[in-house]
Every structure is written in C-alpha cells, then in structure tokens.
Design an enzyme around this catalytic site. Structure first.
Site, PDB file in Angstrom:
ATOM      1  N   TYR A 139      -0.953  83.929 -25.807  1.00 41.05           N
ATOM      2  CA  TYR A 139      -0.552  83.297 -24.540  1.00 41.05           C
ATOM      3  C   TYR A 139       0.727  82.487 -24.702  1.00 41.05           C
ATOM      4  CZ  TYR A 139      -5.237  84.314 -22.649  1.00 41.05           C
ATOM      5  OH  TYR A 139      -6.383  84.920 -22.206  1.00 41.05           O
ATOM      6  N   GLY A 193      -6.954  85.868  -0.823  1.00 43.32           N
ATOM      7  CA  GLY A 193      -6.386  86.360   0.430  1.00 43.32           C
ATOM      8  C   GLY A 193      -4.893  86.159   0.554  1.00 43.32           C
ATOM      9  N   LYS A 194      -4.260  85.586  -0.476  1.00 47.19           N
ATOM     10  CA  LYS A 194      -2.850  85.214  -0.330  1.00 47.19           C
ATOM     11  C   LYS A 194      -1.907  86.406  -0.294  1.00 47.19           C
ATOM     12  CE  LYS A 194      -2.200  84.281  -5.310  1.00 47.19           C
ATOM     13  NZ  LYS A 194      -1.941  83.206  -6.291  1.00 47.19           N
TER      14      LYS A 194
END
Length: 347
Positions: free
Chosen positions: A53, A245-246
């Site tokens: 990462y 939902g963006k």
C-alpha cells in the site's frame, strides 16, 4: 462498537476495521493520522494495511508508504497498545517487492522485517498472505478460473514450509497470528489441516472481497468459516464506492476512485449500476443511508469477523463509523435478499 473474536487467537477486534490503502496517495500522512485518531475515538481497535500500500494507484515509489505513515503515528502518539494491527506479505508477481518472488520460507522473515521497520513496532498482530502463490479466483478471475494446472504436491509443500517459517516468527514474538487473503475453501482447509498436524500457526481469518454485490463467500467458505472459527475480514464492503450511489447516472466525483481506476477493478458495468439502484431503493424505502445500510448488512452475516472500509475524507469516515449503531430489521433484510436475487453477481 461491538468486538468480535479473531479466530481462536484470544484477540478481539472491532466489527468495523479501518482500511488504509489510500494513505500516502489519495490521503496525506496528516489525514491518515486524523482518521486513526477518529476511528479509535469511536471504538475501532483494528487497522488493516499491507506492504504494497497505497494502491490508489500502485506505484513503485510509494510502495510501503502506508505502513510508514502508520509507524509515524505510533512514534508520535505512543499508542501502539491501543490497536490490533494487520498487515500483509505481497504475493507472487508484485514486482515492487522482492522482484515479484513467490511467498516462501525465505521471503517471510525479510518481508516481516521490512514491515516492522516501516511500522516502527516490534510485532504484528495479524500477518496475512495477500494472495496465494498458485493464483486466485478473486478480482473477477472467477469467470475463467481453472485450477487444473495446479501442482497439489508443490502447493502442500509450500504451505508446510511457510507455516514452519511463520511459527519461527511467532516464537520470536514478531507476529501473533496468521491470516489469509484472496483464498479459497480448499486452500484454507489445507492450511488448517497442516496447522493441526503441527506445522505452525492456525489460520485466524480470511480477507476476501464481500459486499451486497460480491457474495462468492456465501457458500463453501461460509460453511468453513462457521465450523472452523475462521472469520471473514471483508474488503470492499461498499463495492469500491458503488453502493454509496455516488457514481449513479454517470456521475464522476472529483478525487473519487473511479477517476484513478476507471473500471473500478472490473466492477463497473450496466448490470452493476442496475443492482446499485435496487439497493438504493431499499435504503430509500426504509429511510437508511446506503453506506450505513451496506456496512450494517455485512455485520449481520454469520461468518463475519470485521468489515474493512476506507475513507478519503473525515465526512466519509464518520458516515461509515455510524454503521456500527445501525440495526437492520427483518423487512430490510428481506428486501435486500430480494434485490440480490434480482441482481446476482453483477460483476
């Protein structure tokens, strides 16, 4: 914040786990530290990271930076004891670590040493293998997965030598427990069988993708989890942000993951947006926030140890943390099941 057993290790982890893969890429070190502070304040005691990462995006020059950011927080605050820390050994093919070498008894001590140095700690609570040497059906590879080329004897020999190496690390006090990631039911069963035969630490957890939209875990791995006390650490419980939902209606919020990974790792597609709309409809019907509903649903699953979520803003973090206070009623769960049956495996 509910605490749940981490396998048979005796450790208890928060039902929500703070993911960190954006720290050092989409998030600054200061923002990562602020997220840790807020999560601990709200009862989270579990943070997941990996030597590879940040991954948003993956770059050679930033590999390991997320662990460094966490280590800087430890050094500044002195609060290592307040956290159950999980990290991962990258698997075969990741060129930014050990030139893509497979996981082996030789790489395990080296990888652990590097993580400990970056994390500025003397031990890792949960040490995970990021993906199996033999490959995986995760990340949309299930559509063409073919295990017929695997060498069973080679796989089992690798598992045995890896477990023996891990036991040496446990004996040194450098790791406390062992976990898997992107694994299968057969693979996990073999790791368990070999551990029970005396070849090293027992698998405590499996970190696989799981959400309302990705439910591969619901069958054989679910049964294994429940019967063997090997809980799921669910990654992408919000389907890489789709379930918020963006992205509906073609929206592309500035700074969102889709601006970096345009197909969201193979998740983006017409059927995915149709499925999201069905889940958004359930949230609207019951007056729920879709993010909190998706996370709270994960926590109802009988095999769930902890759901790992990430955030790039404090508002996103606070919203996700609120899922711990949500209880989904029977009607909500029935409506979610109906949406799943109508939109199975959308990617």
């Amino acid at each position: 914040m509910q605490k749940r057993p981490l396998g048979r290790t005796g450790m208890e982890v928060s039902a929500l786990c703070l993911g960190s893969m954006t720290w050092g890429a989409q998030n600054t070190p200061a923002e990562g530290h602020a997220q840790i502070d807020r999560a601990l304040e709200r009862g989270v005691n579990f943070i997941d990271t990996a030597e590879m990462y940040p991954t948003a995006p993956v770059r050679a020059e930033t590999t390991g930076r997320t662990e460094e950011i966490i280590g800087e927080w430890f050094a500044r605050t002195g609060r290592r004891q307040d956290m159950i820390l999980a990290t991962k050994h990258s698997g075969i093919g990741f060129a930014n670590a050990r030139d893509g070498a497979p996981i082996s008894a030789a790489t395990i001590p080296e990888a652990i040493e590097g993580s400990l140095r970056r994390l500025q700690t003397d031990h890792i609570d949960l040490y995970q293998f990021h993906w199996p040497n033999r490959g995986s059906y995760m990340f949309r590879q299930n559509w063409s997965f073919d295990p017929s080329g695997q060498d069973r004897a080679e796989t089992l020999a690798h598992m045995q030598e890896a477990l023996d190496a891990l036991q040496r690390e446990v004996d040194k006090g450098r790791i406390r427990a062992f976990g898997l990631s992107n694994e299968s039911a057969w693979g996990t069963a073999q790791w368990l069988r070999l551990a029970e035969a005396g070849h090293g630490p027992r698998v405590a957890s499996i970190q696989n993708e799981y959400s309302l939209m990705c439910r591969l875990y619901d069958t054989d791995l679910a049964e294994l989890s429940v019967n063997e006390d090997v809980g799921l650490l669910a990654f992408s419980p919000l389907a890489a942000g789709l379930l918020s939902g963006k992205y509906q209606g073609g929206a592309l919020p500035e700074g969102s993951r889709m601006t970096i990974n345009t197909d969201l790792g193979g998740r983006k597609g017409p059927r995915a947006f149709e499925a999201v709309e069905a889940y958004l409809g359930v949230a609207r019907k019951h007056g729920l926030d879709p993010v909190q509903m998706a996370l709270a649903w994960c926590l109802t699953r009988p095999f769930m140890c902890s759901a790992i979520f990430g955030a790039t803003s404090m508002d996103q973090l606070d919203l996700a943390l609120g899922a711990a206070d949500i209880t989904l009623g029977g009607e909500v769960l029935s409506d979610l099941d109906a949406a799943h049956r109508a939109h199975p495996m959308p990617y």
